[in-house]
Each structure stands twice: as C-alpha cells, then as structure tokens.
Design a protein around this motif. Structure first.
Motif, PDB file in Angstrom:
ATOM      1  N   GLU A   1     -52.216 -15.771  17.714  1.00 50.30           N
ATOM      2  CA  GLU A   1     -52.707 -15.480  16.358  1.00 50.30           C
ATOM      3  C   GLU A   1     -53.372 -14.109  16.297  1.00 50.30           C
ATOM      4  N   LEU A   2     -54.123 -13.783  17.321  1.00 54.68           N
ATOM      5  CA  LEU A   2     -54.777 -12.485  17.385  1.00 54.68           C
ATOM      6  C   LEU A   2     -53.739 -11.356  17.448  1.00 54.68           C
TER       7      LEU A   2
ATOM      8  N   ASP B   1     -50.835 -11.273  16.074  1.00 52.92           N
ATOM      9  CA  ASP B   1     -50.327 -11.036  14.723  1.00 52.92           C
ATOM     10  C   ASP B   1     -51.335 -10.303  13.852  1.00 52.92           C
ATOM     11  N   GLU B   2     -52.606 -10.545  14.085  1.00 54.13           N
ATOM     12  CA  GLU B   2     -53.648  -9.926  13.263  1.00 54.13           C
ATOM     13  C   GLU B   2     -53.939  -8.478  13.646  1.00 54.13           C
ATOM     14  N   ILE B   3     -54.019  -8.196  14.951  1.00 51.64           N
ATOM     15  CA  ILE B   3     -54.453  -6.852  15.369  1.00 51.64           C
ATOM     16  C   ILE B   3     -53.378  -6.094  16.148  1.00 51.64           C
TER      17      ILE B   3
ATOM     18  N   VAL C   1     -54.513  -6.880  22.015  1.00 50.41           N
ATOM     19  CA  VAL C   1     -55.105  -8.132  22.493  1.00 50.41           C
ATOM     20  C   VAL C   1     -55.608  -7.917  23.916  1.00 50.41           C
TER      21      VAL C   1
ATOM     22  N   GLU D   1     -61.410  -9.171  23.429  1.00 50.31           N
ATOM     23  CA  GLU D   1     -61.137  -9.534  22.031  1.00 50.31           C
ATOM     24  C   GLU D   1     -60.860 -11.028  21.906  1.00 50.31           C
TER      25      GLU D   1
ATOM     26  N   ARG E   1     -62.850 -14.003  19.877  1.00 49.47           N
ATOM     27  CA  ARG E   1     -62.163 -14.906  18.947  1.00 49.47           C
ATOM     28  C   ARG E   1     -62.484 -16.371  19.273  1.00 49.47           C
TER      29      ARG E   1
ATOM     30  N   LYS F   1     -42.732 -11.782   9.714  1.00 46.76           N
ATOM     31  CA  LYS F   1     -43.766 -12.802   9.563  1.00 46.76           C
ATOM     32  C   LYS F   1     -44.794 -12.744  10.686  1.00 46.76           C
ATOM     33  N   HIS F   2     -44.341 -12.411  11.883  1.00 44.99           N
ATOM     34  CA  HIS F   2     -45.210 -12.415  13.069  1.00 44.99           C
ATOM     35  C   HIS F   2     -45.053 -11.110  13.857  1.00 44.99           C
TER      36      HIS F   2
ATOM     37  N   GLY G   1     -47.047  -9.242  15.684  1.00 45.65           N
ATOM     38  CA  GLY G   1     -47.614  -9.225  17.036  1.00 45.65           C
ATOM     39  C   GLY G   1     -46.821 -10.089  17.998  1.00 45.65           C
ATOM     40  N   ARG G   2     -46.394 -11.238  17.533  1.00 47.25           N
ATOM     41  CA  ARG G   2     -45.574 -12.124  18.368  1.00 47.25           C
ATOM     42  C   ARG G   2     -44.241 -11.458  18.670  1.00 47.25           C
TER      43      ARG G   2
END
Length: 188
Positions: A19-20, A22-24, A29, A33, A37, A97-98, A100-101
């Motif tokens: 999830e991180l 995808d966010e940053i 990561v 960090e 989280r 959609k993702h 970071g992934r």
C-alpha cells in the motif's frame, strides 16, 4: 505501540509495504517509512523481514502474484489477438491503478525468489499466447522480450506523462500498437 507490534505479522508488514508503494512509490519504500506506517520502531520489522532487499522482494512477489491472478482471469478462453490485448490491458490497467506495485513487478528477483514465483506464471501466460501464433523456440523467447519491452515501455512512458501533450489519444495509440504487434506475430 505495544498493541500495534503485537498484531504485526509478515503478511501485514508486506501488505502495508504494498500500500505504501502505491502511495509514495516503490523506490521510496524503506524500512523506516514502513515502520512509521505500521506504528512500530524500525527494529521491530526485522522480526518479520530479513532485510531491506527481502522487503522489496516480498512486495514484488505480492504484486506479481496479484497481477498474474488478474491476467489469468482475463485470458480464460481467449486466443490470438484477443488474448494479447487482454494480457496487455490487464498490465496497463494494473499500472494505472497500482503504480507502486507495478514498479515492484519490474524488480530483478534473485534466482531462488524467482524460481517458484508468479514471474514464471507471467512467462507461461505469454508463451501460451505466443503458441497461439504458432511460435516455437527461439522465436518465443525473442517475442517475450519484444512484448515485455513494448508493453512496459509504453506503460512507463504513459505513466510519466510523456504522451499527455500530444495527439492522438493514448488509447488510440495503445490500440494501434496492439494491432501492429498482432500483425507482426501473425507473420512470424
């Protein structure tokens, strides 16, 4: 913090890392960090991951598995251009959609991590698509590299905004590229 630590598992650590990412962004990561989280000290993470590379590998394997599941579902009952487009569209949609992934799926895995991973599922799916075009070896290997380069290249450039200021529409270009790849594979 003791309560957060008590509920921490490897699965939760990896999920939080995914999830991180995808966010940053996957490259941002870090254990620090991720600990922030999870509400724990960085040292607490190491009860669940070996090291920073292990964390990155686990995030990549999670993303590869998730993407392989989606691609597999999209490919069911499809062949030829329909299968090629379905696979490509799943990859593109996943990256949108993702982000970071998707970036994590590009991580070069150590041979032991890749040996029994979803990375092999991706390769098998691509090779099944290519068998539908009648390609054998070594053409399949070349075609897997071609498709990976074109699809990842386009997806990465689009994500970076490289096509946002020019016509035609990116969906039109995507369709054109898939049509040309199908034509090329059909004539091999």
């Amino acid at each position: 913090m003791a309560g957060a630590r008590a509920g921490l598992t490897t699965e939760r650590v990896v999920r939080a890392g995914v999830e991180l990412a995808d966010e940053i962004g996957f490259d941002r990561v870090t254990p620090t960090e991720l600990a922030r989280r999870c509400g724990v000290k960085t040292a607490s993470l190491y009860a669940h991951i070996k090291n920073f590379q292990d964390l990155r590998t686990r995030i990549a394997l999670f993303a590869l598995e998730e993407l392989a599941d989606q691609a597999s579902a999209a490919l069911a009952g499809r062949a030829g251009k329909d299968a090629l487009a379905a696979f490509a569209d799943v990859c593109r949609d996943y990256a949108r959609k993702h982000p970071g992934r998707y970036a994590a799926t590009q991580l070069r895995l150590a041979p032991d991590a890749a040996a029994d991973s979803a990375a092999l599922r991706h390769s098998r799916m691509l090779r099944a698509i290519l068998r539908g075009y009648g390609l054998g070896e070594p053409e399949q290997a070349h075609a897997v590299r071609l498709l990976g380069s074109v699809l990842h290249g386009y997806i990465s450039l689009e994500a970076a905004g490289s096509f946002s200021h020019s016509a035609p529409d990116t969906q039109e270009s995507w369709s054109w590229i898939l049509d040309r790849l199908d034509s090329l594979l059909t004539t091999c």
